[in-house]
Each structure stands twice: as C-alpha cells, then as structure tokens.
Write a protein that holds these residues in place. Structure first.
Motif, PDB file in Angstrom:
ATOM      1  N   ASN A   1     125.000  43.507 115.765  1.00 57.85           N
ATOM      2  CA  ASN A   1     125.785  43.443 114.974  1.00 57.85           C
ATOM      3  C   ASN A   1     126.359  44.578 114.380  1.00 57.85           C
ATOM      4  O   ASN A   1     126.859  44.255 112.596  1.00 57.85           O
ATOM      5  CB  ASN A   1     124.638  42.239 113.446  1.00 57.85           C
ATOM      6  N   SER A   2     126.721  45.487 115.000  1.00 57.91           N
ATOM      7  CA  SER A   2     127.612  46.623 114.453  1.00 57.91           C
ATOM      8  C   SER A   2     129.257  45.902 114.186  1.00 57.91           C
ATOM      9  O   SER A   2     130.279  47.154 113.684  1.00 57.91           O
ATOM     10  CB  SER A   2     127.949  47.894 115.769  1.00 57.91           C
ATOM     11  N   GLY A   3     129.700  45.224 115.373  1.00 57.43           N
ATOM     12  CA  GLY A   3     131.053  44.318 114.799  1.00 57.43           C
ATOM     13  C   GLY A   3     131.739  45.367 115.989  1.00 57.43           C
ATOM     14  O   GLY A   3     133.495  45.173 116.601  1.00 57.43           O
ATOM     15  N   ILE A   4     131.183  45.916 117.143  1.00 53.87           N
ATOM     16  CA  ILE A   4     131.891  46.852 118.024  1.00 53.87           C
ATOM     17  C   ILE A   4     131.011  46.213 119.317  1.00 53.87           C
ATOM     18  O   ILE A   4     129.829  46.428 119.684  1.00 53.87           O
ATOM     19  CB  ILE A   4     131.651  48.256 117.735  1.00 53.87           C
ATOM     20  N   LYS A   5     131.846  45.315 119.373  1.00 55.09           N
ATOM     21  CA  LYS A   5     131.485  44.169 120.956  1.00 55.09           C
ATOM     22  C   LYS A   5     131.172  45.232 122.350  1.00 55.09           C
ATOM     23  O   LYS A   5     130.578  45.082 122.752  1.00 55.09           O
ATOM     24  CB  LYS A   5     131.942  44.068 121.548  1.00 55.09           C
TER      25      LYS A   5
END
Lengths: 181, 158
Positions: A52-56
């Motif tokens: 869930n960091s948004g940095i895939k």
C-alpha cells in the motif's frame, strides 16, 4: 554542412562500469556506485514486505546500517517485460537496492555522452548519459534516478504505518486484560 | 544608384532564393532549410533503450556521436512509416545549445533553391513557410516545432 567528428577529449579518463541486464535490456552502472552485489536468495529472510505504498516497483525493504533501503524492481522501473530478478545491487549513498536479472560483465568506458536533449521524459533522471561500447550504445544509469524524493516519502510513510500497526498489535490486550501473543 | 532596400519593395518582391533540402516521407514531399541539414546517411543500426519520449525511436551512432532518431511521420502524415531508406541529419536548436537529430525519410533528398513564402496564421506550428516546386506547393518544416513533444490528450485536457 557536414556533421563534424566528435572533438577528442583532452584526456580520456577511464571509468570502471558493470554491464547488467534488466528485462532483457542492457544497462551500465559505475562500479564505484555499487557497494555490494547480493543474490535474491540471500535476502529472503532479511527483506520486509511493503504494501500500500502506491509505489508498485518497490515491494520490499531492507534494514541496513540503521537505514531502510528499498528494493526497486528494475523491470517495473523501466517498464520492461517482467523477468525474475536474481541479483540485487546495493547502491552507495542512496536508499536504493536494485533488483536486476544478471551481470553481463565488467568493463570500462572512456567517454560518456550526455543524454541528447531530444529525450525529455523521466529518463533524464534515470541516466547519467550514454556510452558506446563495441559498436553498441548503452545507457549508464544514475544511482539517484531510481527513487524520487516523493517516492521515498511515500515509502517511508508505508514503512512507518506498518511498524505502527505491528507495535499496536504487540501491545494489544486480550479481553481478559492480558497482553496479546 | 538606389539600392533595393531603399526602394522599400513590397515583401513579396523582397523574397530571395534560399537553399532548401527536399525530403520524401511516404508519398509526400517536405522541405527543410539547407543550413539546418548536415548530411543524408544510409540506415544504420538503431539502438533502443527504455525511455518515455514518445517522439524518439532510439539512437544511431554517427561519426562517434550518438544521435537521437526522431519520428516525425506520425505528426506529418498521421501514421508511422516502416519503409525508410535514409536518415537526414538535421541541426535542432534547444534552449541553450544545438544538437544533431536524425529524421527518418523514405526517399532520396534533393537540394534546390526556392523562394520561401511565409506561413499563414492557420498553418501548423511545424510549418515555417511554403515553396513552390515542380508544380507542387511544399511545406518548409520548422525542425524545432516538429520535434517538440506534443502534450498527450490527458495533459492537454488538464
């Protein structure tokens, strides 16, 4: 008007580089930027998953020398076909650990040409420039170009959130008022 | 004797012949001012690596230099052209310097002298003028405008 030959540099300074592959593509990195090369298997127990960091392109973090390093999947960073990474470059003076396919070889370059201005996208951050080796052009990656300050902020926040949740779970009490196991 | 400039000739009479290079893309011809052209070279290996500049295909090696290959057919013709025979090496000005770029073309080029007519208000930014040659009216290309990335639809909307 003819294209003039490239002016010869006053003194050719050789720089040791590592040629490596990510998603089938060839890249170079200065060997002075690589602190350590580790196999993915050797990191299996040491890497913590990040969600869930948004940095895939970052799925794992490593604790090393009192700082958190983020494992950047090279294929996702460069939008290349996904391949199973086998090695990780721990990079000096960054918080990046770069997941790559394999090392091709070590060699040296004597000329680094700045990325032509026609390239106007994020690749200007990704690469220090281009070099010609054995009639092939190879992009030389910038160790600082894998994670932006904004991405590091999001990743730090995700790590902090995960740590807070783990602490909360550890301190939680059972309905009987006893510490949860 | 009175010079031409002292007579203040109308602009259409002040036009002088200028050297332009005629190039072919598909079944259309375009022109670029000759002073922006270095040479016409046979296709050489194009090197590709990851990037996000949609109008750049890759780079070629030319005389020890690494030259970016800029795709222009899509903007000029509305489609990409796979059948290419040469690269036209052109000088492209950027903010603080000039650099060589390679423009893929599909036929041989021709150097001619022609009068360049100024572009009209309705002309696209990549049109820097017009010439008349062999009974055809041909666009003179502005290399800077032609190779400046166009904003994507999303960017344009925002």
């Amino acid at each position: 008007m003819r294209l003039a030959p490239r002016p010869k540099p006053a003194a050719l300074k050789s720089e040791q580089i590592i040629l490596f592959r990510v998603g089938g593509a060839l890249f170079a990195i200065s060997s002075a930027s690589v602190q350590e090369v580790k196999s993915v298997d050797s990191l299996a127990g040491a890497a913590a998953e990040i969600k869930n960091s948004g940095i895939k392109k970052v799925r794992h973090a490593l604790e090393r020398d009192d700082q958190t390093l983020f494992v950047v999947n090279g294929t996702m960073h460069f939008s290349l076909p996904l391949t199973p990474g086998t090695l990780v470059f721990i990079l000096y003076e960054t918080r990046t650990a770069l997941l790559i396919d394999r090392i091709e070889k070590m060699t040296s370059m004597t000329h680094l040409q700045a990325l032509p201005s026609a390239f106007s996208g994020p690749e200007r951050l990704w690469y220090r420039g281009l070099t010609a080796l054995d009639q092939t052009v190879v992009p030389v990656v910038s160790p600082d170009g894998f994670l932006t300050a904004d991405e590091l902020f999001l990743l730090d926040a995700a790590v902090a959130e995960k740590s807070a949740l783990q602490n909360a779970a550890a301190n939680a009490l059972t309905p009987q008022g006893e510490p949860a196991k | 004797m009175t010079s031409a400039s002292q007579l203040e000739l109308p602009s259409e009479l002040q036009q002088e012949l200028q050297s332009v290079v005629l190039l072919r893309l598909g079944d259309r011809r375009f022109a670029i001012a000759a002073n922006q052209i270095s040479e016409l070279v046979a296709p050489s290996r194009i090197f590709r690596f990851p990037h996000r500049s949609s109008n750049v295909e890759g780079v070629i090696l030319r005389r020890g230099r690494i030259v970016p290959v800029c795709e222009v057919a899509e903007r000029l013709l509305g489609k990409r052209i796979l059948d290419r025979r040469f690269y036209l090496i052109a000088l492209r000005r950027y903010a603080s310097q000039s650099e060589w770029i390679a423009l893929p073309v599909t036929g041989e080029c021709e150097l001619i002298n022609a009068e360049i007519t100024a572009p009209g208000e309705d002309d696209a930014p990549h049109v820097s003028g017009w010439i008349s040659h062999d009974g055809n009216v041909i666009e003179v290309l502005n290399v800077v405008a032609l190779t400046t990335p166009q904003p994507s639809n999303d960017e344009a909307r925002s």
